[in-house]
Design a protein around this motif. Structure first.
Motif, PDB file in Angstrom:
ATOM      1  N   ALA A 178      22.882  12.859 -92.733  1.00  0.00           N
ATOM      2  CA  ALA A 178      24.209  12.897 -93.349  1.00  0.00           C
ATOM      3  C   ALA A 178      24.521  11.605 -94.101  1.00  0.00           C
ATOM      4  N   THR A 179      23.935  10.502 -93.673  1.00  0.00           N
ATOM      5  CA  THR A 179      24.117   9.241 -94.388  1.00  0.00           C
ATOM      6  C   THR A 179      23.437   9.303 -95.748  1.00  0.00           C
ATOM      7  N   ALA A 180      22.226   9.859 -95.781  1.00  0.00           N
ATOM      8  CA  ALA A 180      21.512   9.995 -97.048  1.00  0.00           C
ATOM      9  C   ALA A 180      22.131  11.050 -97.945  1.00  0.00           C
ATOM     10  N   ASN A 181      22.676  12.089 -97.346  1.00  0.00           N
ATOM     11  CA  ASN A 181      23.300  13.181 -98.108  1.00  0.00           C
ATOM     12  C   ASN A 181      24.654  13.492 -97.484  1.00  0.00           C
ATOM     13  N   PRO A 182      25.746  12.915 -97.994  1.00  0.00           N
ATOM     14  CA  PRO A 182      27.063  13.114 -97.383  1.00  0.00           C
ATOM     15  C   PRO A 182      27.510  14.567 -97.313  1.00  0.00           C
ATOM     16  N   LEU A 183      26.899  15.435 -98.114  1.00  0.00           N
ATOM     17  CA  LEU A 183      27.244  16.853 -98.039  1.00  0.00           C
ATOM     18  C   LEU A 183      26.892  17.448 -96.682  1.00  0.00           C
ATOM     19  N   LEU A 184      26.011  16.782 -95.948  1.00  0.00           N
ATOM     20  CA  LEU A 184      25.565  17.280 -94.643  1.00  0.00           C
ATOM     21  C   LEU A 184      26.410  16.754 -93.487  1.00  0.00           C
ATOM     22  N   ALA A 185      27.528  16.110 -93.776  1.00  0.00           N
ATOM     23  CA  ALA A 185      28.385  15.585 -92.706  1.00  0.00           C
ATOM     24  C   ALA A 185      28.813  16.663 -91.710  1.00  0.00           C
ATOM     25  N   PRO A 186      29.170  17.893 -92.156  1.00  0.00           N
ATOM     26  CA  PRO A 186      29.506  18.927 -91.168  1.00  0.00           C
ATOM     27  C   PRO A 186      28.352  19.267 -90.237  1.00  0.00           C
ATOM     28  N   VAL A 187      27.124  19.162 -90.718  1.00  0.00           N
ATOM     29  CA  VAL A 187      25.968  19.426 -89.854  1.00  0.00           C
ATOM     30  C   VAL A 187      25.874  18.363 -88.774  1.00  0.00           C
ATOM     31  N   ARG A 188      26.072  17.112 -89.149  1.00  0.00           N
ATOM     32  CA  ARG A 188      26.051  16.027 -88.156  1.00  0.00           C
ATOM     33  C   ARG A 188      27.125  16.250 -87.099  1.00  0.00           C
ATOM     34  N   THR A 189      28.322  16.630 -87.519  1.00  0.00           N
ATOM     35  CA  THR A 189      29.404  16.880 -86.564  1.00  0.00           C
ATOM     36  C   THR A 189      29.029  18.010 -85.608  1.00  0.00           C
ATOM     37  N   THR A 190      28.440  19.062 -86.151  1.00  0.00           N
ATOM     38  CA  THR A 190      28.048  20.199 -85.323  1.00  0.00           C
ATOM     39  C   THR A 190      26.955  19.816 -84.339  1.00  0.00           C
ATOM     40  N   VAL A 191      25.959  19.062 -84.790  1.00  0.00           N
ATOM     41  CA  VAL A 191      24.862  18.665 -83.904  1.00  0.00           C
ATOM     42  C   VAL A 191      25.380  17.783 -82.773  1.00  0.00           C
ATOM     43  N   THR A 192      26.291  16.864 -83.098  1.00  0.00           N
ATOM     44  CA  THR A 192      26.844  15.988 -82.066  1.00  0.00           C
ATOM     45  C   THR A 192      27.608  16.790 -81.024  1.00  0.00           C
ATOM     46  N   PHE A 193      28.331  17.803 -81.472  1.00  0.00           N
ATOM     47  CA  PHE A 193      29.025  18.688 -80.530  1.00  0.00           C
ATOM     48  C   PHE A 193      28.026  19.498 -79.709  1.00  0.00           C
ATOM     49  N   LEU A 194      26.972  19.980 -80.353  1.00  0.00           N
ATOM     50  CA  LEU A 194      26.014  20.841 -79.669  1.00  0.00           C
ATOM     51  C   LEU A 194      25.255  20.117 -78.562  1.00  0.00           C
ATOM     52  N   VAL A 195      24.924  18.833 -78.769  1.00  0.00           N
ATOM     53  CA  VAL A 195      24.202  18.147 -77.701  1.00  0.00           C
ATOM     54  C   VAL A 195      25.102  17.961 -76.476  1.00  0.00           C
ATOM     55  N   GLU A 196      26.414  17.848 -76.697  1.00  0.00           N
ATOM     56  CA  GLU A 196      27.328  17.792 -75.555  1.00  0.00           C
ATOM     57  C   GLU A 196      27.388  19.147 -74.856  1.00  0.00           C
ATOM     58  N   ARG A 197      27.435  20.222 -75.634  1.00  0.00           N
ATOM     59  CA  ARG A 197      27.413  21.557 -75.050  1.00  0.00           C
ATOM     60  C   ARG A 197      26.104  21.810 -74.304  1.00  0.00           C
ATOM     61  N   TRP A 198      25.025  21.354 -74.883  1.00  0.00           N
ATOM     62  CA  TRP A 198      23.708  21.484 -74.254  1.00  0.00           C
ATOM     63  C   TRP A 198      23.705  20.787 -72.897  1.00  0.00           C
ATOM     64  N   ALA A 199      24.216  19.559 -72.852  1.00  0.00           N
ATOM     65  CA  ALA A 199      24.274  18.827 -71.588  1.00  0.00           C
ATOM     66  C   ALA A 199      25.228  19.498 -70.605  1.00  0.00           C
ATOM     67  N   ASP A 200      26.320  20.080 -71.112  1.00  0.00           N
ATOM     68  CA  ASP A 200      27.228  20.825 -70.230  1.00  0.00           C
ATOM     69  C   ASP A 200      26.503  21.980 -69.552  1.00  0.00           C
ATOM     70  N   GLU A 201      25.720  22.708 -70.325  1.00  0.00           N
ATOM     71  CA  GLU A 201      24.991  23.861 -69.771  1.00  0.00           C
ATOM     72  C   GLU A 201      23.960  23.412 -68.745  1.00  0.00           C
ATOM     73  N   ARG A 202      23.278  22.318 -69.017  1.00  0.00           N
ATOM     74  CA  ARG A 202      22.295  21.816 -68.047  1.00  0.00           C
ATOM     75  C   ARG A 202      22.990  21.340 -66.773  1.00  0.00           C
ATOM     76  N   ALA A 203      24.154  20.731 -66.919  1.00  0.00           N
ATOM     77  CA  ALA A 203      24.902  20.293 -65.739  1.00  0.00           C
ATOM     78  C   ALA A 203      25.366  21.494 -64.923  1.00  0.00           C
ATOM     79  N   ALA A 204      25.822  22.540 -65.618  1.00  0.00           N
ATOM     80  CA  ALA A 204      26.256  23.744 -64.914  1.00  0.00           C
ATOM     81  C   ALA A 204      25.090  24.386 -64.162  1.00  0.00           C
ATOM     82  N   ASP A 205      23.905  24.372 -64.763  1.00  0.00           N
ATOM     83  CA  ASP A 205      22.720  24.900 -64.074  1.00  0.00           C
ATOM     84  C   ASP A 205      22.373  24.043 -62.861  1.00  0.00           C
ATOM     85  N   ALA A 206      22.520  22.731 -63.001  1.00  0.00           N
ATOM     86  CA  ALA A 206      22.143  21.824 -61.915  1.00  0.00           C
ATOM     87  C   ALA A 206      23.042  21.997 -60.695  1.00  0.00           C
ATOM     88  N   VAL A 207      24.338  22.170 -60.907  1.00  0.00           N
ATOM     89  CA  VAL A 207      25.269  22.305 -59.778  1.00  0.00           C
ATOM     90  C   VAL A 207      25.480  23.762 -59.392  1.00  0.00           C
TER      91      VAL A 207
END
Length: 297
Positions: free
Chosen positions: A186-215
Motif C-alpha cells: 500500500a505504501t508503493a501503491n496508495p490505491l491498495l490502502a483498503p487492502v492493507r486495512t482489510t489484511v490488518t483486520f483479518l489477521v486479528e480475526r484469524w487470531a480470534d478464531e485460533r484463540a476460540a479453538d484453543a479455549v
C-alpha cells in the motif's frame, strides 16, 4: 504497451473494491493470505509499469532520435513525453515512501525489542508492571508476548487464556510478515490502502478464531475481547499486533456466529486478479523492448 502499461493501475482499484467483500465472507486465514499475495503482486506490477513509462523516454532522447533518423528506423512514441516525466516523478515518490516506511518499521521494532531486553531467549511471555492495560505480540526471533499487569488484572483467568492464545497465534502464523507485506504494498501503491486495512483486520480475526479453538468456547473469547477493549484506551505501536486493535465490534459479532467458509473459488479469483497486472506488465515490457530494440540497433 499503449494500454497494458496502464491496466495495473485500474486493477489496483478493482482489488481495493473487492478486498472488504472478500474479508467479510471468506475464512480469515485464507483471505489474509490471498489478499496479501494479490496486493504484493499488484504493487510490484504498478511500480514496474512506472519504470516502463519512465524508460520510454529513452526513445525521445535527442541522440537516439538523431541516430534513428540517420539509419532510417521508424520512430514511434509509445507514451506522451509528459506521462514519462510524470512516471519519473511518481517513481521518486514511491521510493521515498517505501524508504520511510521501512525506516519506521525498523525503528518501531527496535524499540519493542528493547522492552524485552534482559529476558532469557526462551521467555515467550513478558509481564510489565504498568497502570496502562496493554497486550500485544512482538514479531521476531524469538517472538514475544508483552502484557502489562493492568491488563492481566482486568481479566478473569479464563479470559487471560484467550488473550495469550490470541497473541500466540500472531506469532505462530507470522502475522507480522503479512501485515508488513500489505503495508509496503500500500505504501508503493496508495490505491491498495483498503487492502492493507482489510489484511490488518483479518489477521486479528484469524487470531480470534485460533484463540476460540484453543479455549473451546467462542462466547468466552468474545467476552474476553469485549472486556479487554473496554479496559484498553490508548493506541499501540504500529507494527505490534494488539489484542484490541482492529474493529472490535465486528470481531465480537463474528465470534458469535459460526466460522466463515474457505471459499477456494473466490481465493483463486483473487489470486488471478493479483497475477493479471503482473502478466500485463510483462507484456508491456516485451512491447517496449521490441520498440527500443528496433530504434537502438
Amino acid at each position: 504497451m499503449k494500454y497494458d502499461v496502464y491496466t495495473p493501475l485500474l486493477l489496483s482499484l478493482l482489488l481495493a473494491v473487492v478486498s472488504p467483500v472478500i474479508g467479510g465472507r471468506m475464512a480469515p486465514a485464507l483471505a489474509a493470505r490471498v489478499l496479501t499475495s494479490a496486493a504484493v503482486l499488484t504493487a510490484a506490477a504498478t511500480t514496474w509499469s512506472l519504470i516502463l513509462l519512465a524508460t520510454a523516454l529513452v526513445g525521445d532522447a535527442p541522440p537516439v532520435v538523431r541516430e534513428a533518423r540517420e539509419d532510417g528506423h521508424p520512430l514511434t512514441d509509445p507514451v506522451p513525453e509528459v506521462i514519462g516525466i510524470a512516471a519519473c516523478l511518481a517513481l521518486a515518490v514511491v521510493c521515498r515512501r517505501v524508504h520511510r516506511a521501512l525506516r519506521a518499521q525498523f525503528r518501531t521494532r527496535r524499540a519493542l525489542h528493547r522492552l524485552c531486553a534482559g529476558h532469557p531467549a526462551d521467555t515467550e511471555l513478558i509481564v510489565a508492571a504498568s497502570p496502562l492495560p496493554q497486550a500485544f505480540a512482538i514479531p521476531g526471533r524469538p517472538g514475544r508476548i508483552l502484557v502489562t499487569s493492568a491488563m492481566l488484572g482486568a481479566l478473569q483467568p479464563a479470559e487471560r487464556r484467550v488473550l495469550l492464545a490470541h497473541e500466540r497465534a500472531h506469532l505462530t502464523h507470522r502475522h507480522g510478515l503479512l501485515v508488513t507485506a500489505a503495508t509496503l504494498a500500500a505504501t508503493a501503491n496508495p490505491l491498495l490502502a483498503p487492502v492493507r486495512t482489510t489484511v490488518t483486520f483479518l489477521v486479528e480475526r484469524w487470531a480470534d478464531e485460533r484463540a476460540a479453538d484453543a479455549v473451546g468456547d467462542r462466547t468466552a473469547t468474545a467476552r474476553a475481547l469485549a472486556r479487554a477493549a473496554l479496559t484498553a484506551r490508548r493506541p499501540r505501536p504500529a507494527c505490534a499486533l494488539n489484542f484490541t486493535e482492529r474493529a472490535v465490534t465486528r470481531r465480537i459479532a463474528a465470534l458469535q456466529t459460526s466460522p466463515p467458509p474457505r471459499l477456494w473459488s473466490a481465493a483463486v479469483a483473487v489470486l488471478a486478479l493479483g497475477a493479471l497486472p503482473a502478466l500485463l506488465a510483462a507484456d508491456a515490457t516485451n512491447d517496449l523492448y521490441q520498440l527500443l530494440a528496433g530504434v537502438l540497433t
